[in-house]
Scaffold this motif. Structure first.
Motif, PDB file in Angstrom:
ATOM      1  N   THR A   2       0.838  -1.191   0.000  1.00 38.53           N
ATOM      2  CA  THR A   2       0.000   0.000   0.000  1.00 38.53           C
ATOM      3  C   THR A   2       0.875   1.244   0.000  1.00 38.53           C
ATOM      4  O   THR A   2       1.792   1.367   0.804  1.00 38.53           O
ATOM      5  N   HIS A   3       0.569   2.143  -0.926  1.00 39.70           N
ATOM      6  CA  HIS A   3       1.247   3.438  -0.993  1.00 39.70           C
ATOM      7  C   HIS A   3       0.295   4.488  -0.435  1.00 39.70           C
ATOM      8  O   HIS A   3      -0.870   4.546  -0.819  1.00 39.70           O
ATOM      9  N   ARG A   4       0.787   5.308   0.455  1.00 43.16           N
ATOM     10  CA  ARG A   4       0.028   6.427   0.997  1.00 43.16           C
ATOM     11  C   ARG A   4       0.516   7.682   0.276  1.00 43.16           C
ATOM     12  O   ARG A   4       1.684   8.054   0.402  1.00 43.16           O
ATOM     13  N   ASN A  41      -9.695   5.174   1.003  1.00 39.91           N
ATOM     14  CA  ASN A  41      -9.407   6.029   2.173  1.00 39.91           C
ATOM     15  C   ASN A  41      -8.953   7.430   1.747  1.00 39.91           C
ATOM     16  O   ASN A  41      -8.038   8.000   2.334  1.00 39.91           O
ATOM     17  N   TYR A  56      -4.999  12.976   1.051  1.00 41.66           N
ATOM     18  CA  TYR A  56      -4.444  11.679   1.440  1.00 41.66           C
ATOM     19  C   TYR A  56      -5.240  10.598   0.727  1.00 41.66           C
ATOM     20  O   TYR A  56      -6.474  10.633   0.719  1.00 41.66           O
ATOM     21  N   GLU A  58      -4.845   6.129  -0.318  1.00 40.28           N
ATOM     22  CA  GLU A  58      -4.078   4.887  -0.326  1.00 40.28           C
ATOM     23  C   GLU A  58      -4.327   4.170  -1.643  1.00 40.28           C
ATOM     24  O   GLU A  58      -5.469   4.079  -2.100  1.00 40.28           O
ATOM     25  N   GLU A  60      -2.665   0.757  -4.267  1.00 47.56           N
ATOM     26  CA  GLU A  60      -1.757  -0.385  -4.409  1.00 47.56           C
ATOM     27  C   GLU A  60      -0.853  -0.221  -5.628  1.00 47.56           C
ATOM     28  O   GLU A  60       0.282  -0.661  -5.618  1.00 47.56           O
ATOM     29  N   HIS A 103       5.672   6.558   9.996  1.00 45.71           N
ATOM     30  CA  HIS A 103       4.382   5.873   9.955  1.00 45.71           C
ATOM     31  C   HIS A 103       4.419   4.723  10.962  1.00 45.71           C
ATOM     32  O   HIS A 103       5.420   4.028  11.067  1.00 45.71           O
TER      33      HIS A 103
END
Length: 105
Positions: A2-4, A41, A56, A58, A60, A103
């Motif tokens: 997961t990339h934020r 999200n 922000y 999230e 993949e 994080h």
């Protein structure tokens, strides 16, 4: 993995109420596009004292996410939002990526 993804966008405090109102009425095709691009999200936070909002999301697959910038609905949304925030000549928002420095899950 997961990339934020976090960005800071320029939104003058005087336009924040309108910015919020437009997002309260977010077009169904934009909501669908966020999902189709793998976004989840998705949140936007206001910092009116800085004339900024912080986004922000999230994802993949970064390639899939960034490909959404070519979507016609996204480009129409950018033109719509250009009335309340400064943009680049292609109407994309003035955004600065914010690198993650910490994080904890």
């Amino acid at each position: 993995m997961t990339h934020r993804i976090v960005n800071s966008l320029v939104v003058p405090a005087a336009h924040l109420d309108e910015y919020r109102r437009r997002h309260d009425l977010l077009w169904p095709e934009i909501r669908a596009g966020i999902t189709a691009q793998g976004g989840r999200n998705f949140s936007i936070f206001a910092a009116p004292e800085l004339d900024r909002v912080i986004t922000y999301v999230e994802v993949e697959d970064l390639g899939r996410w960034h490909a959404g910038a070519a979507d016609e609905a996204t480009r129409r949304w950018w033109r719509h939002m250009a009335e309340v925030m400064p943009t680049h000549p292609d109407h994309s928002p003035l955004a600065v990526p914010l690198p993650e420095v910490f994080h904890q899950d």
